[in-house]
Design a protein around this motif. Structure first.
Motif, mmCIF file in Angstrom:
data_model
loop_
_atom_site.group_PDB
_atom_site.id
_atom_site.type_symbol
_atom_site.label_atom_id
_atom_site.label_comp_id
_atom_site.label_asym_id
_atom_site.label_seq_id
_atom_site.Cartn_x
_atom_site.Cartn_y
_atom_site.Cartn_z
ATOM 1 N N GLY A 59 8.223 -0.404 10.935
ATOM 2 C CA GLY A 59 8.024 -0.103 9.526
ATOM 3 C C GLY A 59 6.641 0.391 9.183
ATOM 4 N N GLU A 60 5.703 0.377 10.140
ATOM 5 C CA GLU A 60 4.324 0.792 9.874
ATOM 6 C C GLU A 60 4.069 2.177 10.472
ATOM 7 N N PRO A 61 3.493 3.102 9.690
ATOM 8 C CA PRO A 61 3.235 4.454 10.187
ATOM 9 C C PRO A 61 2.011 4.493 11.103
ATOM 10 N N GLY A 62 1.965 5.496 11.955
ATOM 11 C CA GLY A 62 0.797 5.681 12.816
ATOM 12 C C GLY A 62 0.956 5.012 14.171
ATOM 13 N N SER A 63 -0.184 4.831 14.845
ATOM 14 C CA SER A 63 -0.168 4.282 16.212
ATOM 15 C C SER A 63 -1.274 3.271 16.451
ATOM 16 N N GLY A 64 -1.798 2.679 15.368
ATOM 17 C CA GLY A 64 -2.918 1.738 15.500
ATOM 18 C C GLY A 64 -2.633 0.588 16.440
ATOM 19 N N ALA A 65 -1.454 -0.034 16.296
ATOM 20 C CA ALA A 65 -1.122 -1.188 17.149
ATOM 21 C C ALA A 65 -1.000 -0.767 18.607
ATOM 22 N N ILE A 66 -0.455 0.421 18.841
ATOM 23 C CA ILE A 66 -0.303 0.900 20.216
ATOM 24 C C ILE A 66 -1.672 1.111 20.851
ATOM 25 N N ILE A 67 -2.553 1.780 20.141
ATOM 26 C CA ILE A 67 -3.897 2.075 20.657
ATOM 27 C C ILE A 67 -4.651 0.786 20.985
ATOM 28 N N ARG A 117 0.841 -1.189 0.000
ATOM 29 C CA ARG A 117 0.000 0.000 0.000
ATOM 30 C C ARG A 117 0.887 1.254 0.000
ATOM 31 N N PRO A 118 0.329 2.407 -0.360
ATOM 32 C CA PRO A 118 1.110 3.649 -0.339
ATOM 33 C C PRO A 118 1.684 3.925 1.049
ATOM 34 N N LYS A 119 2.881 4.498 1.088
ATOM 35 C CA LYS A 119 3.558 4.705 2.359
ATOM 36 C C LYS A 119 2.796 5.631 3.290
ATOM 37 N N ASP A 120 2.037 6.574 2.735
ATOM 38 C CA ASP A 120 1.311 7.527 3.575
ATOM 39 C C ASP A 120 -0.094 7.043 3.929
#
Length: 282
Positions: A182-190, A169-172
């Motif tokens: 390697g994954e952007p954002g904080s989904g796993a943390i949340i 998928r697109p990097k952004d």
């Protein structure tokens, strides 16, 4: 002859008395053994040299321990219910916002709601440990602040989920696995913080103590009073603020009842258990 007969009679009586005493001792011994077996105590085993090879413990030790744990839990629940605090506010994540925000939570939410406070923070969060809310908290839980939150996700059910990461998928583009290396954002943390919280609620049996749960962050400022205990949580009902949805529903603040709190924060396990979700094209 009379003296001899009397001596023989006395000797006979002594023998009878000794026999009766031995019988009583034997019966008492068997009674004691029976009581031990009845109460679940196993006899010690011995090796070839006659040395005792194991400790004497109840054969139904797990049952005894479970009954004791349940008694302790019942006492804990009774004590908690006597305090009259039926609402638990939970702050998850790093402490931000400063004392002004934290004092607004105490003054305008916790006090009007007669709420207890729980905080789930990183092990090294010194902002939290130096805050007024830390001193007020009834429950303090900590978690390891992972460099790669994929290691935390592995705790749920192994590493198979890693095949779900879309590396093409697109990097952004947003990722439900943000925080994994390697994954952007904080989904796993949340979502992992909610999984940690779910486990604490279960372990502490908090749904048997509290009827209302407020799950929030530390950096909100509360301008007016809110009595969370008066909110009609009902069944299958979750209260969230209006606005700030960003194309979905905000997860920054919610109020929910005891019957739905575990489901309301059950994100990753539900996602992984339902193939139609993780194979869905958005």
């Amino acid at each position: 002859m009379s003296v001899r007969r009397n001596s023989n009679l006395i000797l006979l009586l002594i023998v009878i008395a000794v026999i009766v005493a031995l019988v009583n001792i034997n019966n008492s011994f068997h009674l004691w053994i029976g009581q031990k077996e009845e109460h679940g105590f196993a006899e010690p085993e011995h090796d070839d040299n006659g040395n005792q090879s194991n400790l004497v413990i109840p054969s139904n030790f797990s049952d005894v321990a479970e009954k004791r744990r349940r008694r302790q839990l019942r006492r804990k629940i009774k004590r908690a219910r006597r305090t009259g605090n039926h609402t638990l506010a939970v702050i998850i994540g790093n402490f931000r916002g400063g004392e002004q925000a934290w004092q607004s939570l105490s003054k305008n939410v916790l006090d009007p709601s007669s709420a207890d406070l729980a905080i789930l923070i990183p092990e090294n969060d010194y902002n939290a440990k130096n805050s007024s809310l830390y001193r007020r908290a009834k429950y303090v839980w900590t978690y390891h602040d992972y460099d790669d939150w994929g290691e935390a996700v592995d705790l749920i059910n192994g590493t198979w989920w890693r095949s779900l990461i879309d590396y093409n998928r697109p990097k952004d583009a947003p990722s439900i696995f943000g925080g994994v290396k390697g994954e952007p954002g904080s989904g796993a943390i949340i979502f992992m913080l909610r999984w940690f919280l779910q486990n604490h609620i279960r372990q502490e049996h908090l749904t048997e103590i509290y009827s209302h749960f407020m799950i929030t962050r530390s950096d909100h400022f509360y301008q007016c009073q809110q009595n969370v205990s008066a909110i009609a949580v009902g069944t299958r009902r979750v209260w969230i603020p209006s606005g700030g949805h960003n194309g979905g529903l905000t997860d920054r603040h919610l109020v929910v009842g005891r019957h739905d709190v575990l489901n309301a924060i059950d994100v990753y396990p539900y996602y992984f258990a339902n193939e139609w979700l993780y194979k869905r094209k958005y």
